[in-house]
Design a protein around this motif. Sequence first.
Motif, short mmCIF file in Angstrom:
data_model
loop_
_atom_site.label_atom_id
_atom_site.label_comp_id
_atom_site.label_asym_id
_atom_site.label_seq_id
_atom_site.Cartn_x
_atom_site.Cartn_y
_atom_site.Cartn_z
N PHE A 18 -2.68 3.95 -14.77
CA PHE A 18 -1.60 2.62 -14.02
C PHE A 18 -2.34 3.33 -12.93
O PHE A 18 -2.21 2.21 -11.95
N SER A 19 -2.47 4.72 -12.47
CA SER A 19 -3.27 5.34 -11.64
C SER A 19 -4.15 4.54 -11.15
O SER A 19 -4.10 4.02 -9.99
N VAL A 20 -5.28 4.53 -11.66
CA VAL A 20 -6.68 4.36 -11.42
C VAL A 20 -6.60 2.50 -11.65
O VAL A 20 -7.21 2.23 -11.00
N SER A 49 -5.20 0.13 -9.93
CA SER A 49 -5.05 -0.48 -8.42
C SER A 49 -7.32 -0.84 -7.99
O SER A 49 -7.57 -1.54 -7.20
N ARG A 50 -7.81 0.42 -8.00
CA ARG A 50 -9.08 0.24 -8.07
C ARG A 50 -9.78 -0.43 -9.11
O ARG A 50 -10.78 -0.64 -8.77
N TYR A 99 -1.76 -5.19 -11.64
CA TYR A 99 -2.82 -5.22 -10.61
C TYR A 99 -3.14 -6.61 -10.85
O TYR A 99 -4.38 -6.28 -9.59
N ASP A 108 0.06 3.80 -3.74
CA ASP A 108 -0.80 4.15 -4.76
C ASP A 108 -0.62 5.17 -5.35
O ASP A 108 -0.37 6.06 -3.91
N SER A 109 -1.20 5.26 -5.81
CA SER A 109 -1.54 6.98 -6.40
C SER A 109 -2.75 7.51 -6.22
O SER A 109 -2.59 8.99 -6.63
N ILE A 110 -3.70 6.97 -5.74
CA ILE A 110 -4.58 7.65 -4.93
C ILE A 110 -5.59 8.02 -3.60
O ILE A 110 -5.65 8.60 -3.59
N VAL A 111 -4.10 7.49 -2.82
CA VAL A 111 -4.34 7.54 -1.88
C VAL A 111 -4.24 9.08 -1.41
O VAL A 111 -4.57 9.81 -0.15
N TYR A 125 -0.48 12.80 -10.79
CA TYR A 125 0.88 12.77 -10.02
C TYR A 125 1.05 11.54 -10.10
O TYR A 125 -0.63 10.74 -10.35
N ASP A 126 1.75 10.72 -9.93
CA ASP A 126 1.48 9.00 -9.47
C ASP A 126 2.59 8.32 -9.16
O ASP A 126 3.91 9.48 -9.59
#
Lengths: 301, 341, 510
Positions: free
Chosen positions: B213-215, B217-218, B251, C435-438, C476-477
Amino acid sequence: MDEAEIRATFSKIIKTEDVSPGIAAIKTLMQMVKVSDVTTLQELRKTMTIATDYMRDMDYPAASISSSSELLLRFISLASLDGVAFSECKRIMIDRGQMFLKKLLDGRGKIAKSASKFILDGSRILTHSRSRGVLYALKEAMGQDKKFEVFVTHSAPDNSGELMKKELDKAGIPSTLILDSAIGYIMETIDFVMVGAEGVAESGGIVNKIGTFTIAMCAKEMKKPFYVMAESFKFSRLFPLGQSDLPLDYKYTSSVRKNMILDKEDPLVDYTPPNYITLLITDIGILTPSGVSDELIKLYI
Amino acid sequence: MSEAVPIDFSYIIDEIRSGTLSQSNEVALKTEEFVERIIAEKDWKNAQELMNLIKAEIKLISEALPLHTISTNILRHVLNIIREEYDIGFKSHVEQSLHQMMTSDSDAMGDYSKMLDGLKTSIIDHLSEYKTELETSIDNIAAQATDHIYTNEIILTFGQSNTVEQFLKAASRTHSFQVIVAENAPSYNGHSMAVSLANHNIQTTVISDTAIFSVMSRVNKVIIGVHSVMANGALKTACGVHAVALAAKHYSVPVMVLTHLYKLSPTYVSSYSFDACSSPASVLPYSFAGDIVSRTNIINPMFDYVPPELVTLFITYQGGNAPSYIYRLLSELYHPDDHEL
Amino acid sequence: MMKENSTAPKNEKKEKVGADGLTKKERRALKVAEKGAPDTPNVKDVKKQPAVQKPSNISDASVSKKERRALKVNQKAPNNISAKPTEVTKEESKEADVNEGKSKALLRAERREIQEKQRLAKLAAKENSLKKDAEPSGDTKNKIKPVSRSPRKYKKELPKESQKKVRLFNHLYCETLNNRGTCIINNVHPTFIALGEQYSSKTIIGSNARCLALLAALKDLIRDFVTPPKQELCRSLESSLNESVKHLQKCRKFAVSMNNAIRHFKVHLTQLNSTDLSDADKKCKLQDVVDVYVSNEIFTAATSISDQVKAKISNNDVIVTYGCSSLIKKILIDSHQDKKFKVVVIEGRGLLEGREMLRQLVNAGIDCSYCLINSATFVMNKANKVLLGAHSLLANGSVMARNGSAQIALIAHSHNKPVLVCCETYKFCERVQVDSIVYNELGDPNKILNIDTAEEESPLRSVSSKTPPESVNLMYDVTPPDFVTAVVTELGFLPCTSVPVVLRIKPVKE
């Protein structure tokens, strides 16, 4: 046959036999072909069309009557009857008609068998109003020794749900009658929804007793599958764009249409668009809503 | 071993069970060869007898390997081929539809016991065409790769699939892109997929299943393989793909499924679980606090159900299709009477 | 400032030949050959030695020493030098002072010559492999110098493992003590040093645990603190605390709970500054502040949350939880006294914390199931509710939690199951994140490669291609607020979006 006889035959069939108005219409038309004294194919067609109009004019839901009569007319036109004497034609048509009718009646059994596969032990099923197709499917599943529970809506204004409950009780199926407005409340505990259909549109959507659309919306929101039992004679070339696009004779009975201002009247049926329907269980197989159009195209084009 | 294909399918069943034969394409080819041998060598006089032979095999396989649908699907397709050749031979056309109900002389339907000369040769010819189709299936799918993947895209895939590997390698010859591979615990076959892609100079990253889920978005596209496809367009996949599809939906990332036609099953699934679990030892090792392990219920399902509304596109050797079109592909592959065997 | 000035000429000198007709490199080589030196084996020191030996050239020497270092740093990150002018400048001057007073022995000179050659060779090799790793290496060179006046010991810098970096997460890689080799730290209380070690080796994990450990160390610091002469307790305590905090940040980035706790403490410290109490009294009061904070914000809050959630659990519920959270553990064990329910523990492969949770729940007698996150869709059908812990709650209503929680919330939402996030209010944070990446923390990528349930090793360990696959282990997310039904805090059940309201109200209450 004149108008009065047609109406009488039609009513008699509906009252004495437990068939949908569509099948009753076909039987009436077959009877008419048998006793009619017309001499050409054109005339026969014309009389059949007129007879259909008489039947639609009665106070029965017009959806299935329309579609089945259409189908029978199409059936007749597809029969390769060129260059044959008319009496021979008549005989062929009567035979074909009987065959057609037989297939349709057998179709009910096929549907019940397919549908019973979706009913598992411990299922909680929601259904709306009284549908013969659903009833047969539930009886079939009961016959396979499955344990499940059914919730039926009262389905105002004719409270046909109560009739359904009586029949379920007779068959020994545990059932509960619920308020039409309690659908949202009960939906989270339901496993899937099973309804019949009075007509199947070309879009893959269905026309059914008023309230079906609400149940379908609720089921979609709560991520529950929505299954429709429909025999193939209910497929019609209708493509409604919305509720207001349904033909008037579907929504209101003829007596209502004659007497009152329609805006203030309660409609009999509503249209459920195809994206709310998971699967259509028919006698020509289990179809996704997009498959309905395929079948109709093959038939009419 | 591959020289003499046995006339008894139980050898192939054993190979599948023991894991020596696991790649779907190989199973498909072996099954097809087996059918050719049956047709060539076994004793049959008319289409009906041949179909009975094949139906018996289908029954045998579905009892021995209930989760394995590739062979049964291929045999079903062969039944359809036999019916087709028979009909062409007698110039009749039997197809279950509204149209058919209206136009046929129904009593003639379903009778395959008339003798037909040249049936055997026509069936064998048709089968050899089918064999070529099976052999070139992966390459045909891979050839479409450049239509779907562009430069500097980030593609997410799940676990290991031979078809997806070939697809990505084909695209990497002309475009450069990144691939993120989810490792697919507890089998961890994502690791070997990543190594294989990296050996082909594709920039690969391995993530654990928790980071999907975290990645997402990219990610630009999700490309996955499947175990089999249900009749309504739903998927039966490795456990964990449903979560990928849900994240992709959130997404608005397109999900593309690469599949061969022999993976299409004519069955509908009525519940979300496939009732198949594998060993819990791959989830929690016995070495971890034995008394805890003995008091816990450890779940390790084999498959996952992905509903059709989460899938954007099916890519077969014929091209791309929407999930709502699967019923059409099925009707071309199998005869309705063979759906339930 | 001095640094910046010297940077400019340095950069110019790089291309030019110096006054004595030699390029910098040649000059350096000469100096290396002429060595003698003080007895510091440090690599950096060795570099400086030749410069110092010519007292007349001290200004030149210092410049060229800086220049040399700057050359190496500039090759990797031209920006870094200007980023840390003052620190390096101070170091420069101190080193110059120190080196002047030291004696030079011939044997040592020879040893150092060999070391210098080895060092240059090593640096050359490192530059080649770390060409991508611009900023971190630069930071290392600057950070590794401790700032103090006593004789320092420089330790040899161990070569870092070449870090495989994923471009997508480039902004998240940072230098920590973990992968830097050993280093001696000064001016930090030993408890904090031990704590830093525990943080970086992930012995203490979980935001509550880390915060409690920090506050316990803080109490030690207060207790042992001796006000330096002519200084005020609060001010000097604050600067000492800052030192320690800086050290801990290097070991592992602070959790939001820890940041909030330190901030709270500093507020009280400032307030106490203006009072007239004796040092002993002040110390007592400060320790009380910490105790009260711990008791109110952590323990009482936990009890309150536990009671509220207990009321929502019915008999025969199936509760899904993810990973390990001390708060969720407490809730489940407390509720188990009165109610009968089942728990499904879902495990994520980052830290394998679920196993610890499972152990504690099973020992408490709760009926548990265990599965990996890929089976979450399978178990979610039978679940009644989902309980998740949180690392912090952000001001836009998002929940920052262990990696994988967002996925569980997504799956629960798609199955229409209620998701309850349990979080004490002291973890609320004013940051926003979509989002979780920034903004995230990267864990040890080796955790992905270690598989303890498989018989064979992962093929990733022995890969031999030119572009090997990289592995990423996010810690984390961020869960969007749509997936969360309610947040349970000691103030009650709140919708996710009420976080800024609580943040506004809370400081007023204190």
